[in-house]
Motif scaffolding. Structure first.
Motif, short mmCIF file in Angstrom:
data_model
loop_
_atom_site.label_atom_id
_atom_site.label_comp_id
_atom_site.label_asym_id
_atom_site.label_seq_id
_atom_site.Cartn_x
_atom_site.Cartn_y
_atom_site.Cartn_z
N ALA A 154 0.72 -1.49 -0.29
CA ALA A 154 0.11 -0.21 0.14
C ALA A 154 0.54 0.99 0.15
CB ALA A 154 -0.87 -0.30 1.38
N ILE A 155 0.22 2.23 -0.32
CA ILE A 155 1.07 3.67 -0.76
C ILE A 155 0.31 5.11 -0.51
CG2 ILE A 155 2.19 5.35 -2.38
CD1 ILE A 155 2.77 2.94 -4.02
N ILE A 156 0.05 5.38 0.42
CA ILE A 156 -0.63 6.90 1.10
C ILE A 156 0.08 8.11 0.57
CG2 ILE A 156 -1.65 7.74 2.79
CD1 ILE A 156 -3.23 5.19 1.39
N ILE A 157 -0.38 9.17 -0.24
CA ILE A 157 0.53 10.24 -0.88
C ILE A 157 -0.23 10.97 0.25
CG2 ILE A 157 1.34 11.75 -1.89
CD1 ILE A 157 1.77 9.13 -3.68
N GLN A 158 -0.31 12.42 0.98
CA GLN A 158 -1.43 13.66 1.00
C GLN A 158 -0.75 14.30 2.08
OE1 GLN A 158 -4.29 11.15 3.39
NE2 GLN A 158 -3.79 13.13 5.37
N PRO A 159 -1.35 15.74 2.03
CA PRO A 159 -1.18 16.69 2.30
C PRO A 159 -0.81 16.85 3.57
CG PRO A 159 -2.92 16.97 0.73
CD PRO A 159 -2.87 16.22 0.55
N THR A 160 0.09 17.15 3.99
CA THR A 160 0.54 17.78 6.09
C THR A 160 0.12 18.25 6.23
OG1 THR A 160 3.29 17.08 5.35
CG2 THR A 160 2.39 17.11 7.32
N GLY A 161 -0.90 18.34 7.45
CA GLY A 161 -1.30 19.81 7.87
C GLY A 161 -0.45 19.53 8.96
N ALA A 162 -1.34 21.00 10.15
CA ALA A 162 -0.48 21.40 10.92
C ALA A 162 -0.38 19.96 12.10
CB ALA A 162 -1.41 22.65 11.57
N GLU A 163 -1.62 19.14 12.30
CA GLU A 163 -1.62 18.39 13.74
C GLU A 163 -1.03 16.80 13.05
OE1 GLU A 163 -5.32 18.39 15.80
OE2 GLU A 163 -5.78 20.09 15.67
N HIS A 164 0.15 17.18 13.52
CA HIS A 164 1.12 15.72 12.77
C HIS A 164 0.34 13.96 13.09
CE1 HIS A 164 5.15 18.13 11.11
NE2 HIS A 164 2.99 18.93 10.50
N ARG A 165 0.22 13.74 14.81
CA ARG A 165 -0.50 13.10 15.34
C ARG A 165 -1.48 12.88 14.60
NH1 ARG A 165 2.18 12.02 20.23
NH2 ARG A 165 0.39 11.20 20.86
N ARG A 166 -2.52 13.83 14.27
CA ARG A 166 -3.87 13.36 13.85
C ARG A 166 -3.55 12.71 12.77
NH1 ARG A 166 -8.59 13.63 15.52
NH2 ARG A 166 -7.75 14.78 17.63
N LEU A 167 -2.58 13.30 11.84
CA LEU A 167 -2.23 12.94 10.71
C LEU A 167 -1.65 11.73 10.27
CD1 LEU A 167 -1.98 13.96 7.72
CD2 LEU A 167 0.05 14.40 8.39
N ALA A 168 -0.30 11.44 11.67
CA ALA A 168 0.01 9.93 11.13
C ALA A 168 -1.09 8.77 12.11
CB ALA A 168 0.92 9.78 12.31
N HIS A 169 -2.01 9.22 12.55
CA HIS A 169 -3.44 8.33 13.01
C HIS A 169 -4.32 7.93 11.70
CE1 HIS A 169 -7.81 8.07 13.48
NE2 HIS A 169 -7.66 7.15 14.84
N GLU A 170 -4.31 9.04 10.53
CA GLU A 170 -4.96 9.30 9.76
C GLU A 170 -4.48 8.05 8.41
OE1 GLU A 170 -6.57 12.15 6.61
OE2 GLU A 170 -6.31 12.79 8.99
N VAL A 171 -3.27 8.52 7.81
CA VAL A 171 -2.62 8.42 7.00
C VAL A 171 -2.70 6.21 7.48
CG1 VAL A 171 -1.70 10.61 6.06
CG2 VAL A 171 -0.36 8.88 8.08
N ILE A 172 -2.11 5.67 8.28
CA ILE A 172 -1.43 4.84 8.51
C ILE A 172 -3.54 3.58 8.88
CG2 ILE A 172 -1.70 4.41 11.33
CD1 ILE A 172 0.72 3.10 9.41
N LYS A 173 -3.90 4.45 9.55
CA LYS A 173 -5.61 3.36 9.00
C LYS A 173 -5.90 3.43 7.63
CE LYS A 173 -9.00 4.25 11.66
NZ LYS A 173 -10.08 4.90 12.65
N LYS A 174 -5.52 4.42 6.27
CA LYS A 174 -5.99 4.29 5.37
C LYS A 174 -4.79 3.92 4.50
CE LYS A 174 -7.23 9.42 4.31
NZ LYS A 174 -7.15 10.47 3.42
N ALA A 175 -3.35 3.04 4.77
CA ALA A 175 -2.66 2.76 4.33
C ALA A 175 -2.94 1.12 4.59
CB ALA A 175 -1.30 3.11 4.88
N LEU A 176 -3.65 0.95 5.98
CA LEU A 176 -3.87 -0.70 6.92
C LEU A 176 -4.61 -1.21 5.57
CD1 LEU A 176 -3.69 0.11 10.21
CD2 LEU A 176 -1.78 -1.47 8.98
N ASN A 177 -5.61 0.13 5.77
CA ASN A 177 -7.31 -0.70 4.72
C ASN A 177 -7.25 -1.28 3.40
OD1 ASN A 177 -9.82 -0.29 4.93
ND2 ASN A 177 -9.49 1.11 2.62
#
Length: 282
Positions: free
Chosen positions: A25-48
């Motif tokens: 899996a590969i996920i690419i998306q813009p980096t937002g201000a809240e890195h910790r929440r972003l990390a949670h979001e992208v890993i969930k997408k990648a796992l899915n």
């Protein structure tokens, strides 16, 4: 076994999930201000996308500017090392890596799959994706179009400034003089390629040269840079993911070096951290 690399860059965040030698899996998306929440979001997408659960990941390595803000990472590794490892996996004969990111430009000298030297510009927007973004906005064009437009020129305009602010002023001056947008963009890409070449040339550019980052998707910049270097460059199928790919490769190596008992402890600690964080993020 399954491994994950997460690269939180200044402008773009990337995730690679890898199983042995296969990218799942590969996920690419813009980096937002809240890195910790972003990390949670992208890993969930990648796992899915990879159709695996969090518990099935054997090791996670974080890299990039925001690597310390990935609470469930098992290790953090510098982006220089991860970029080199990702590129070397794709191109075993690489000798020079030119990475043109959103906020910095890097040159990495590689010898036998190891870093011999590197140079980096992260103090000025010139030579970065941000510079091209500002210029495209000034001209009212899409960022993804300016490279191709620059190649339509038969007479590149003389652009002496590569500082973002002064370059904007020079562009407006050239427009007032009746210079075409094609010629202005050609001049800008030529000047930018010259600046990148001068910086990376300090560590001696040798074949094979691989270009990565968002700048690798700009055909105009690549063509003018190749003219300065004197030979063609190689480009990964997806030039944005080499850092995350390298992180996943390093994750695989760390699992190999760790004993079963240590690995079990790492996964247990990670699971406790992740459960708390995932609950908070949701």
């Amino acid at each position: 076994m399954i491994f994950a690399g997460i690269d939180i860059g200044s402008t773009i965040t990337k995730v690679v999930i890898k199983q042995e030698e296969e990218i799942r899996a590969i996920i690419i998306q813009p980096t937002g201000a809240e890195h910790r929440r972003l990390a949670h979001e992208v890993i969930k997408k990648a796992l899915n996308n990879a159709d695996v659960t969090f518990d099935q990941i054997d090791f996670i390595v974080a890299t990039g500017y925001g690597r310390i803000n990935v609470p469930f990472a098992d290790a953090q590794v510098s982006e220089i090392t991860c970029h080199m490892r990702g590129v070397s996996w794709l191109f075993p004969n690489v000798r020079t890596v030119i990475d043109i990111g959103g906020q910095d430009c890097k040159g990495i000298k590689v010898v036998n799959g190891k870093i011999r030297n590197f140079i980096m510009n992260d103090k000025c927007a010139a030579g970065t994706g941000r510079f091209l973004e500002v210029i495209s906005e000034t001209l009212g064009l899409k960022l993804e179009d300016i490279g191709e437009i620059s190649l339509r020129s038969n007479d590149p305009a003389g652009i002496s400034k590569t500082c973002t602010i002064f370059a904007e002023q020079e562009i407006l001056l050239r427009l007032s003089e009746g210079v075409s947008i094609e010629d202005i963009l050609a001049g800008l890409h030529k000047a930018l390629a010259g600046r990148i070449y001068s910086m990376v040339g300090k560590i001696k550019i040798e074949k094979d040269v691989v270009i990565t980052g968002g700048g690798a998707k700009n055909i105009g910049l690549c063509k003018y840079l190749e003219k300065r270097i004197g030979f063609s460059m190689l480009t990964p199928p997806e030039p944005l993911i080499t850092g995350a790919l390298g992180a996943s490769i390093i994750a695989q190596e760390m699992v190999t070096k760790a004993g079963e008992e240590k690995l079990a402890h790492i996964k247990k600690e990670r699971k406790l951290e992740a459960v708390t964080f995932f609950d908070e993020a949701d």
